[in-house]
Design an enzyme around this catalytic site. Structure first.
Site, PDB file in Angstrom:
ATOM      1  CG  ASP A 177      -5.244   5.174   2.647  1.00  0.00           C
ATOM      2  OD1 ASP A 177      -5.405   4.820   3.828  1.00  0.00           O
ATOM      3  OD2 ASP A 177      -4.206   5.728   2.239  1.00  0.00           O
ATOM      4  CB  CYS A 186      -3.910   1.597   6.806  1.00  0.00           C
ATOM      5  SG  CYS A 186      -3.889   3.086   7.814  1.00  0.00           S
ATOM      6  NE  ARG A 187      -4.601   1.324   1.471  1.00  0.00           N
ATOM      7  CZ  ARG A 187      -4.425   1.975   0.335  1.00  0.00           C
ATOM      8  NH1 ARG A 187      -5.306   1.828  -0.645  1.00  0.00           N
ATOM      9  NH2 ARG A 187      -3.393   2.762   0.168  1.00  0.00           N
ATOM     10  CB  SER A 188       0.267  -3.438   2.741  1.00  0.00           C
ATOM     11  OG  SER A 188       1.038  -2.469   3.404  1.00  0.00           O
ATOM     12  CB  CYS A 222      -1.005  -0.009   1.149  1.00  0.00           C
ATOM     13  SG  CYS A 222      -0.321   0.172   2.805  1.00  0.00           S
ATOM     14  CG  ASN A 246       4.274  -1.518   5.243  1.00  0.00           C
ATOM     15  OD1 ASN A 246       5.359  -1.811   5.710  1.00  0.00           O
ATOM     16  ND2 ASN A 246       3.330  -2.410   5.093  1.00  0.00           N
TER      17      ASN A 246
END
Length: 159
Positions: A126, A15-17, A10, A13
């Site tokens: 995001d 939140c999402r990934s 993401c 690095n």
């Protein structure tokens, strides 16, 4: 047997990934196949290198039964030779990742939601600037996509 090496990507690095990494780690543990995988995550930007994941994301994951830890790092050219799959969360990070792919790299670069039956090919939004609902939406998207990705890998190994 070689491990399947998966890298989620993401922007920062945090939140999402790392959440996708945490979900996948838990799902392969639950299926008793963790020994077959190497799982990591990174960001295309250097904003948060060395930082822990966003606490809102961690809290939301815990609420959904997933615990994870990670130290943010930035995507680099070596990742495309060290991983089998590089999985960006959205179009922007897909484009940034593709710009780093060295000639002859082995990694297959594919967006996370290529495995989401509800919105195939869409971006994982995001949640950074949003509220709790955004983190829950991202958790649900990633959980669904990760499970489908694991099923996809299972079908590949059957062939």
């Amino acid at each position: 047997m070689n491990k399947v090496k998966i890298l989620f990507v993401c922007l920062g690095n945090i939140c999402r990934s790392p959440l996708a990494e945490g979900i996948l780690r838990q799902r392969v543990e639950e299926r008793g196949i963790a020994h077959l995988f190497e799982i990591d995550s990174c960001g295309t930007a250097a904003y948060h290198i060395g930082k822990s994941p966003d606490q809102r994301s961690v809290a939301n994951a815990l609420k959904n039964g997933v615990s994870y830890q990670h130290a943010a790092r930035q995507l680099n050219e070596d990742d495309f030779d060290n991983f089998d799959f590089v999985i960006p969360m959205d179009d922007s990070n897909y484009i940034d990742a593709m710009s780093l792919v060295p000639q002859g790299a082995k990694a297959k670069v594919i967006k996370m939601r290529a495995f989401d039956d509800l919105a195939k090919g869409s971006d994982v939004p995001d949640p950074y600037y949003g509220g709790e609902n955004g983190f829950q939406e991202v958790f649900e998207i990633l959980d669904r996509s990760v499970n489908n990705f694991l099923d996809h890998l299972g079908k590949l190994s059957e062939n």
